[in-house]
Design a protein around this motif. Structure first.
Motif, PDB file in Angstrom:
ATOM      1  N   THR A   1      -2.808  -3.500   1.273  1.00 24.60           N
ATOM      2  CA  THR A   1      -2.847  -3.408  -0.180  1.00 24.60           C
ATOM      3  C   THR A   1      -4.180  -3.963  -0.657  1.00 24.60           C
ATOM      4  OG1 THR A   1      -1.580  -3.846  -2.200  1.00 24.60           O
ATOM      5  CG2 THR A   1      -1.708  -5.654  -0.592  1.00 24.60           C
ATOM      6  N   ALA A   2      -4.329  -4.110  -1.969  1.00 24.23           N
ATOM      7  CA  ALA A   2      -5.566  -4.683  -2.507  1.00 24.23           C
ATOM      8  C   ALA A   2      -5.260  -6.072  -3.046  1.00 24.23           C
ATOM      9  CB  ALA A   2      -6.110  -3.795  -3.615  1.00 24.23           C
ATOM     10  N   GLU A   3      -6.261  -6.967  -2.966  1.00 24.01           N
ATOM     11  CA  GLU A   3      -6.109  -8.351  -3.460  1.00 24.01           C
ATOM     12  C   GLU A   3      -5.477  -8.386  -4.847  1.00 24.01           C
ATOM     13  OE1 GLU A   3      -6.555 -11.228  -2.190  1.00 24.01           O
ATOM     14  OE2 GLU A   3      -7.836 -10.934  -0.423  1.00 24.01           O
ATOM     15  N   ARG A   4      -5.926  -7.442  -5.701  1.00 23.27           N
ATOM     16  CA  ARG A   4      -5.480  -7.521  -7.100  1.00 23.27           C
ATOM     17  C   ARG A   4      -3.990  -7.242  -7.285  1.00 23.27           C
ATOM     18  NH1 ARG A   4      -6.107  -2.063  -9.494  1.00 23.27           N
ATOM     19  NH2 ARG A   4      -6.976  -0.724  -7.871  1.00 23.27           N
TER      20      ARG A   4
ATOM     21  N   ILE B   1      -5.804  -1.903   6.835  1.00 20.83           N
ATOM     22  CA  ILE B   1      -7.041  -2.259   6.117  1.00 20.83           C
ATOM     23  C   ILE B   1      -7.589  -1.022   5.399  1.00 20.83           C
ATOM     24  CG2 ILE B   1      -9.457  -2.992   6.398  1.00 20.83           C
ATOM     25  CD1 ILE B   1      -8.463  -4.736   8.790  1.00 20.83           C
ATOM     26  N   ASN B   2      -7.623   0.100   6.100  1.00 26.30           N
ATOM     27  CA  ASN B   2      -8.133   1.337   5.487  1.00 26.30           C
ATOM     28  C   ASN B   2      -7.297   1.772   4.288  1.00 26.30           C
ATOM     29  OD1 ASN B   2     -10.273   1.639   7.220  1.00 26.30           O
ATOM     30  ND2 ASN B   2      -9.070   2.779   8.737  1.00 26.30           N
ATOM     31  N   VAL B   3      -5.982   1.660   4.422  1.00 29.02           N
ATOM     32  CA  VAL B   3      -5.094   2.043   3.316  1.00 29.02           C
ATOM     33  C   VAL B   3      -5.352   1.130   2.115  1.00 29.02           C
ATOM     34  CG1 VAL B   3      -2.686   2.125   2.561  1.00 29.02           C
ATOM     35  CG2 VAL B   3      -3.292   2.993   4.820  1.00 29.02           C
ATOM     36  N   GLY B   4      -5.482  -0.190   2.386  1.00 32.35           N
ATOM     37  CA  GLY B   4      -5.658  -1.162   1.303  1.00 32.35           C
ATOM     38  C   GLY B   4      -6.958  -0.987   0.559  1.00 32.35           C
TER      39      GLY B   4
ATOM     40  N   LEU C   1      -0.763  -7.440   4.598  1.00 32.49           N
ATOM     41  CA  LEU C   1       0.462  -8.240   4.579  1.00 32.49           C
ATOM     42  C   LEU C   1       1.230  -7.975   5.870  1.00 32.49           C
ATOM     43  CD1 LEU C   1       1.592  -7.412   0.925  1.00 32.49           C
ATOM     44  CD2 LEU C   1      -0.020  -9.165   1.712  1.00 32.49           C
ATOM     45  N   VAL C   2       1.863  -9.021   6.385  1.00 31.05           N
ATOM     46  CA  VAL C   2       2.639  -8.867   7.616  1.00 31.05           C
ATOM     47  C   VAL C   2       4.120  -8.841   7.240  1.00 31.05           C
ATOM     48  CG1 VAL C   2       3.129  -9.838   9.894  1.00 31.05           C
ATOM     49  CG2 VAL C   2       0.840 -10.079   8.900  1.00 31.05           C
ATOM     50  N   ILE C   3       4.802  -7.817   7.732  1.00 27.04           N
ATOM     51  CA  ILE C   3       6.197  -7.601   7.344  1.00 27.04           C
ATOM     52  C   ILE C   3       7.115  -7.957   8.514  1.00 27.04           C
ATOM     53  CG2 ILE C   3       7.824  -5.916   6.400  1.00 27.04           C
ATOM     54  CD1 ILE C   3       5.234  -6.374   4.694  1.00 27.04           C
ATOM     55  N   ASN C   4       8.053  -8.823   8.248  1.00 24.42           N
ATOM     56  CA  ASN C   4       8.995  -9.257   9.282  1.00 24.42           C
ATOM     57  C   ASN C   4      10.114  -8.214   9.411  1.00 24.42           C
ATOM     58  OD1 ASN C   4      10.774 -10.515  10.950  1.00 24.42           O
ATOM     59  ND2 ASN C   4      10.737 -12.483   9.877  1.00 24.42           N
TER      60      ASN C   4
END
Ligand code: HQG
Length: 178
Positions: free
Chosen positions: A101-104, A132-135, A144-147
């Protein structure tokens, strides 16, 4: 045929197969398939032939499109905003997945978790670089890491698109590492 024209066709196919088939009076079936001949007949503003469409499907960087067995129909493998039944079977994901995603957007995601917004699913990937490319399409990228293991234990289903994008309905904040 030059690269620019190929990209133009790919973007056009994404538009009509994921979001707006009405733009060229195209009908998708319940599973998102369109007749290739109909697309060609209804497209006036672009040079489109069956050979070009097959070339785009074959060479597409993300394998965004799939053909049926006899190559008469095409659909987008994921990314729809219109309601389509992709007909995917639920599948066991790896123990973690990534979301780019993006920081914002992070503050809002910390409040709401990941939501699908205009699309039919939240998109996750097994590969950090893809995330990273998608974000970075939306600004400074943040991964983000998804459990997914915890989500599975809570009974949440995951689907894998034909082009290896993991799809899920939503991701609650408690499953996300920021
Ligand atoms: C964000 C591309 C604020 C989410 C990619 C994302 C993918 C939130 C954006 C596919 C939020 C939606 C999909 C919340 C989520 N608050 N922002 N609560 N929840 N978001 O484009 O996953 O090249 O609809 O993080 O490769 O970025 O088109 O989804 O930044 O597979 O083939 O809202 O599109 O594929 O953006 O990308 P999108 P996505 P293609």
């Amino acid at each position: 045929m030059n690269e620019k024209h190929i990209i133009k066709i790919s973007k056009f196919l994404s538009l009509i197969l994921r979001h707006n088939p009405q733009k060229i009076n195209l009908t998708l079936d319940a599973n998102g398939w369109a007749n290739i001949d109909d697309i060609i007949a209804n497209t006036k503003h672009l040079t489109l032939t069956k050979e070009l469409i097959l070339l785009v499907v074959e060479n597409n960087d993300k394998k965004r499109f799939a053909l049926n067995d006899d190559h008469t129909k095409i659909r987008a493998s994921q990314g729809h905003s219109i309601a389509i039944e992709l007909g995917l079977a639920a599948k066991e994901p790896p123990e973690i997945l990534y979301h780019g995603t993006a920081e914002r957007f992070v503050d809002s995601i910390k409040q709401q978790g990941l939501i699908k917004k205009n699309r039919q699913h939240v998109h996750l990937s097994s590969d950090k670089n893809t995330a990273i490319n998608v974000g970075q399409r939306y600004g400074k990228p943040r991964v983000l890491v998804i459990n997914t293991k915890a989500m599975r234990l809570d009974g949440i289903e995951f689907y894998l698109s034909e082009n290896n994008v993991w799809l899920v309905d939503s991701v609650a904040v408690k499953y996300i590492s920021f």
